[in-house]
Design a protein around this motif. Structure first.
Motif, mmCIF file in Angstrom:
data_model
loop_
_atom_site.group_PDB
_atom_site.id
_atom_site.type_symbol
_atom_site.label_atom_id
_atom_site.label_comp_id
_atom_site.label_asym_id
_atom_site.label_seq_id
_atom_site.Cartn_x
_atom_site.Cartn_y
_atom_site.Cartn_z
ATOM 1 N N HIS A 29 0.828 -1.204 0.000
ATOM 2 C CA HIS A 29 0.000 0.000 0.000
ATOM 3 C C HIS A 29 0.858 1.248 0.000
ATOM 4 N N VAL A 34 -2.197 5.344 -2.990
ATOM 5 C CA VAL A 34 -3.324 5.744 -3.818
ATOM 6 C C VAL A 34 -4.050 6.965 -3.279
ATOM 7 N N ASN A 35 -3.956 7.190 -1.980
ATOM 8 C CA ASN A 35 -4.674 8.324 -1.406
ATOM 9 C C ASN A 35 -4.157 9.658 -1.915
ATOM 10 N N PRO A 39 -7.774 10.803 -8.650
ATOM 11 C CA PRO A 39 -8.696 9.667 -8.804
ATOM 12 C C PRO A 39 -9.133 9.463 -10.247
ATOM 13 N N ILE A 173 -4.591 7.328 -10.628
ATOM 14 C CA ILE A 173 -5.299 6.049 -10.645
ATOM 15 C C ILE A 173 -5.729 5.729 -12.066
ATOM 16 N N GLU A 218 -15.586 1.484 -2.753
ATOM 17 C CA GLU A 218 -14.322 2.105 -2.360
ATOM 18 C C GLU A 218 -13.137 1.306 -2.877
ATOM 19 N N ASP A 219 -13.226 -0.018 -2.777
ATOM 20 C CA ASP A 219 -12.135 -0.864 -3.286
ATOM 21 C C ASP A 219 -11.967 -0.691 -4.791
ATOM 22 N N ARG A 222 -10.297 2.564 -5.792
ATOM 23 C CA ARG A 222 -8.859 2.565 -5.514
ATOM 24 C C ARG A 222 -8.097 1.837 -6.619
ATOM 25 N N GLN A 223 -8.657 0.737 -7.112
ATOM 26 C CA GLN A 223 -8.035 -0.051 -8.172
ATOM 27 C C GLN A 223 -9.118 -0.469 -9.163
#
Length: 392
Positions: A29, A34-35, A39, A173, A218-219, A222-223
């Protein structure tokens, strides 16, 4: 090509220039962070880089995917096949002839075979007869003679894992859009231990790298991931292993499904759309089945998009290409006019394109990111006030 590597990690540089022979471990992570990344955009139709930016660079190579990311792709698309020794690779055809130098490699001359593929006899050098090491020794070339040939021989075939890492290590992302390619053929010719199938290895790889979650979860954000296939049984099978969104690809009207032998008209019926929506989030039809052309002019659009939307299915048609030979006369040799037609009049939810940069430019002109839109409106308002104060 130097700009491709501006914000890519060392591991991807190694992949790009062919120095990696082993599959690296999944990134942590902290590596992905990713945060802090920009996005995925979800306010306009998706820009799907078909085999990377393959209008400019040889398809399914690290360079083509890096270029697509640089040019603004939302998703990088790939086709997944398997080597003789069970490694998953990014490659479109079950034969190597069309996009590699295999025919010029005398050490592989004896590997030429004839197999049945989707009911037809095909002769060539087949992916399933080569180990990963042997496949890595080949060099990739541009599929179409009318496209840039300067990069032929510079890049190698990459693995599914290497492709995933290109997306994960991007500076924003970026989604992936892998296809379970020719699963019937692969499962006939490649065998894994413990009775595993091609589809099992495919999903295991995605899960190992953290890809999971329903659409817009949310998952998923992120990906981001769409799983695609022309084989409905494969999509149904993998639905038992992952809730990641899936897209059912639809071929031309004359080609039956490779696993169930169903006709185009059966799989686009309301009854079948109602059935398949239990397993997929969308369909990916060939664009000429949505708007059938005649003498290279567009005909009357079918109701497929409207019916798919009525079943809450997205529509991601393929494939959009800039060259005049692929543009219907209605578009006057202008790919931007074609994009406008499909996005604004037909109302699709994403496009598979060989020219990621062109689609990105069109969308930035017509539907930019909200912040850019607000800045543009504020600037126009300021200019109008200045003109008004000056007596105009």
């Amino acid at each position: 090509m130097a700009s491709l590597t501006g914000h890519i990690s060392i591991i991807v540089l190694v992949l790009l220039f062919g120095g990696s022979k082993a599959n690296p471990a999944a990134p942590s992570h902290s590596q992905l962070d990713v945060n802090r990344k920009k996005p995925l955009q979800t306010f306009r139709p998706y820009n799907i880089a078909h085999r990377g930016s393959n209008g400019e660079l040889p398809e399914e190579t690290a360079a083509a995917y890096l270029r697509a990311i640089e040019e603004g792709a939302d998703f990088i698309e790939t086709d997944i096949l398997a080597s003789k020794d069970g490694h998953l690779i990014c490659f479109h055809d079950v034969t190597l002839d069309g996009t590699t130098d295999v025919a010029n490699r005398t050490e592989f001359a004896h590997r030429k075979r004839t197999y049945e593929v989707q009911g037809a006899k095909v002769t060539g050098w087949f992916v399933v007869d080569f180990t990963l090491k042997e496949l890595k020794s080949l060099r990739v070339k541009q599929r179409f003679s009318f496209r840039d040939q300067r990069y032929n021989g510079k890049y190698q075939i990459i693995t599914f894992e290497e492709y995933i890492l290109i997306a994960l290590y991007a500076d924003r992302i970026v989604g992936i859009y892998p296809e379970i390619k020719n699963p019937v053929f692969i499962n006939q010719h490649v065998k894994w231990s413990n009775g595993k199938k091609f589809e099992d290895k495919f999903v295991e790889t995605l899960l190992r790298y953290g890809y999971k979650g329903a659409y817009m979860s949310e998952d998923w954000l992120r990906q981001p991931l769409f799983i695609q296939s022309f084989a409905p049984t494969s999509l149904i099978y993998v639905s038992n292993m992952t809730n990641s969104p899936k897209v059912f690809l639809i071929d031309d009207t004359e080609t039956p499904t490779q696993d169930t032998n169903q006709s185009y008209y059966e799989i686009t019926s309301n009854a079948y759309l109602a059935f398949i929506r239990n397993y997929v989030i969308g369909i990916g039809p060939w664009k000429d089945t949505i708007v059938p052309p005649k003498d290279n002019y567009l005909g009357q659009p079918t109701d497929l998009v409207a019916r798919a939307h009525a079943h809450n299915l997205q529509v991601h048609p393929y494939t959009f290409r800039n060259e005049n030979s692929y543009l219907h006369f209605n578009f006057h040799q202008d790919p931007y006019v074609e994009y406008g037609y499909w996005l604004n009049e037909i109302g699709v939810d994403g496009l598979f394109t060989d020219f990621t940069g062109s689609l990105h430019k069109y969308q930035e002109w017509t539907k930019p990111y909200p912040k850019k839109q607000k800045k543009a409106e504020a600037l126009l308002h300021e200019i109008a006030n200045m003109l008004k104060n000056d007596g105009y």
